[in-house]
Design an enzyme around this catalytic site. Structure first.
Site, PDB file in Angstrom:
ATOM      1  N   ARG A  34      61.976 -62.835 -16.363  1.00 40.51           N
ATOM      2  CA  ARG A  34      62.951 -63.334 -17.323  1.00 40.51           C
ATOM      3  C   ARG A  34      63.295 -62.168 -18.249  1.00 40.51           C
ATOM      4  NH1 ARG A  34      62.316 -68.627 -21.050  1.00 40.51           N
ATOM      5  NH2 ARG A  34      64.429 -68.608 -21.847  1.00 40.51           N
ATOM      6  N   HIS A  71      69.542 -69.240 -23.442  1.00 40.59           N
ATOM      7  CA  HIS A  71      68.981 -70.379 -22.699  1.00 40.59           C
ATOM      8  C   HIS A  71      69.722 -70.618 -21.375  1.00 40.59           C
ATOM      9  CE1 HIS A  71      67.464 -71.970 -26.808  1.00 40.59           C
ATOM     10  NE2 HIS A  71      66.442 -71.452 -26.147  1.00 40.59           N
ATOM     11  N   ARG A 124      63.933 -70.520 -37.021  1.00 36.12           N
ATOM     12  CA  ARG A 124      65.222 -69.824 -37.223  1.00 36.12           C
ATOM     13  C   ARG A 124      66.219 -70.786 -37.855  1.00 36.12           C
ATOM     14  NH1 ARG A 124      65.798 -68.239 -31.049  1.00 36.12           N
ATOM     15  NH2 ARG A 124      63.697 -69.029 -30.771  1.00 36.12           N
ATOM     16  N   GLU A 163      62.948 -73.407 -16.085  1.00 32.18           N
ATOM     17  CA  GLU A 163      63.515 -72.047 -16.035  1.00 32.18           C
ATOM     18  C   GLU A 163      62.779 -71.168 -15.019  1.00 32.18           C
ATOM     19  OE1 GLU A 163      62.840 -72.726 -20.090  1.00 32.18           O
ATOM     20  OE2 GLU A 163      64.550 -71.501 -20.710  1.00 32.18           O
TER      21      GLU A 163
END
Ligand code: ADP
Length: 403
Positions: free
Chosen positions: A92, A180, A240, A378
């Site tokens: 990734r 994402h 965040r 993922e």
């Protein structure tokens, strides 16, 4: 059966998974593990698909000082104790910059190009690339593939890709990338099977985890995202802030004397649900808390998701379905219910029983817009890309194994 290794490397941990595959078949997950506490209290843990523990071992701090060393520890354990020597590695990589709109087989030229994007994602890109470089040096014939979080959004139109700043900065790479992407791509691929009636429609997918964003998809392609240049924009996240007037950052620097690096730390680590609640960044803890600031943070989280859903509906010029995914989206029926209440004006209504049991379709029979829960994966996406690319590039060749 052949295996491939999927790697997700961060600053203090390396997550890894082993997938087995047979010819052109779908890769099957075998092992899930991680090495965390890099440089402080290194620890290797792994389990098989049933969740049975395979290893839980501590290491001296100076034996696992960096990300490549952590991957080495995992590789040694796989080879020596599990007798697994993967044929390829899928990584990734957070940023594919303006160029990469799909996964790519890695060579020195590609890695050099990806290193140029480190300034676009300084907290992630260097850690993603370090184990790639190290494997290239130690096992030069081992095929490696990079899968990007930005790639799925690269087909955005110019309006979605630009900021209203001088064009030279756009050329330099200051663009609304979106992130994402591997999660959204997995959902786009899953929809024709789980919800064929909406797969070709206008769908908002809400990836609500520690990091959170939403993607507007038309016929399985991303047309707009709540995230932009970095993974700071858009929805409120664990630590965040999401969308923030850049004037706040100017204020912090000019009036509060923050340096660029302390502002970065503040924006990535101290804001969001954590900063707003003063309780936790973790949604489970906020839901369990009696503190009114925790309740406010949850309200704020769902309010901002509602606002952003309105924006994405405008980008799509209508809405045919809404999909929840990731840690909060897949597991919290109460957060889903509160978001659905905020979207009632769009014709969304949940079936409380179906929502409570985390069914695949959780909207009521009368809901104008159907609502789904689709667990994301993922790592499987990375495994599929890796197998496909390796076989395309090196059919039938003898391959060197990872160790
Ligand atoms: P990451 O972005 O780190 O991959 P995840 O997708 O694992 O994050 O999501 C983590 C978030 O999901 C945390 O805020 C966690 O509290 C939340 N979460 C997980 N399970 C539940 C649950 N049953 N109820 C509420 N929140 C949950």
């Amino acid at each position: 059966m052949d295996t491939i290794l999927v790697v997700n490397a961060g600053s203090s941990s390396v997550k890894f998974q082993i997938f087995a595959f047979d010819g052109g078949g779908r890769p099957e997950r075998q092992i899930k593990g991680q090495v965390d506490g890099i440089g402080s209290r290194p620890r290797l843990r792994a389990a098989n698909v049933k969740g049975d523990k395979l290893v839980d071992r501590d290491f001296p701090a100076d034996s696992v000082r960096d990300v490549p060393a952590a991957l080495h520890v995992a590789g040694d354990w796989l080879r020596e104790e599990q007798r697994i020597t993967p044929l390829a590695v899928g990584h990734r990589v957070v940023h594919g910059g303006p160029d990469y709109d799909r996964p790519v087989v890695l060579d020195h030229g590609v890695v050099a190009r990806l290193e140029r994007y480190a300034s676009l994602a300084p907290l992630h890109q260097p850690h993603n690339l370090a184990p790639i470089r190290s494997l290239m040096t130690n096992l030069p014939n081992l095929p490696q593939v990079a899968c990007f979080d930005t790639a799925f959004h690269r087909a955005h139109g110019a309006l979605a890709d630009h900021y209203a700043i001088p064009r030279r900065l756009h050329e330099e790479g200051v663009r609304r990338y979106g992130f994402h992407g591997l999660s959204y791509e997995y959902i786009a691929n899953a929809l024709p099977g789980t919800a064929p009636e909406i797969a070709n429609g206008r769908v908002i997918v809400a990836h609500l985890g520690n990091g959170a964003s939403m993607c507007a998809m038309k016929a399985g392609k991303s047309v707009e995202s709540t995230m932009g240049f970095t993974a700071l924009d858009g929805l409120v996240m664990g630590t965040r802030p999401g969308q923030l007037d850049p004037g706040v950052v100017l204020y912090l620097m000019a009036e509060r004397g923050m340096s660029a690096s302390s502002a970065q730390h503040f924006l990535y680590r101290e804001c969001g649900l954590k900063g707003l609640s003063g309780v936790s960044n973790d949604m489970r803890e906020l839901e369990a808390s009696a503190d009114p600031n925790a309740a406010f943070a949850i309200d704020y989280f769902t309010y901002r998701i509602g606002l952003n859903a309105g924006m994405l509906t405008a980008a799509l010029q209508g809405l045919d379905a809404f999909v929840f995914t990731a840690g909060i989206g897949e597991n919290s029926s109460s957060i889903r219910a509160r978001i659905a209440e905020r979207l009632a004006w769009l014709g969304i209504a949940l079936d409380p029983v179906e929502n409570g049991r985390h069914a695949s379709r959780i909207s009521s029979a009368g809901s104008r817009v159907p609502v789904y829960v689709v667990p994301t994966d993922e790592e499987l996406m990375i495994a599929q890309h890796t197998v496909a690319l390796i076989w395309k590039h090196q059919p039938g060749q003898k391959r060197e194994s990872a160790s």
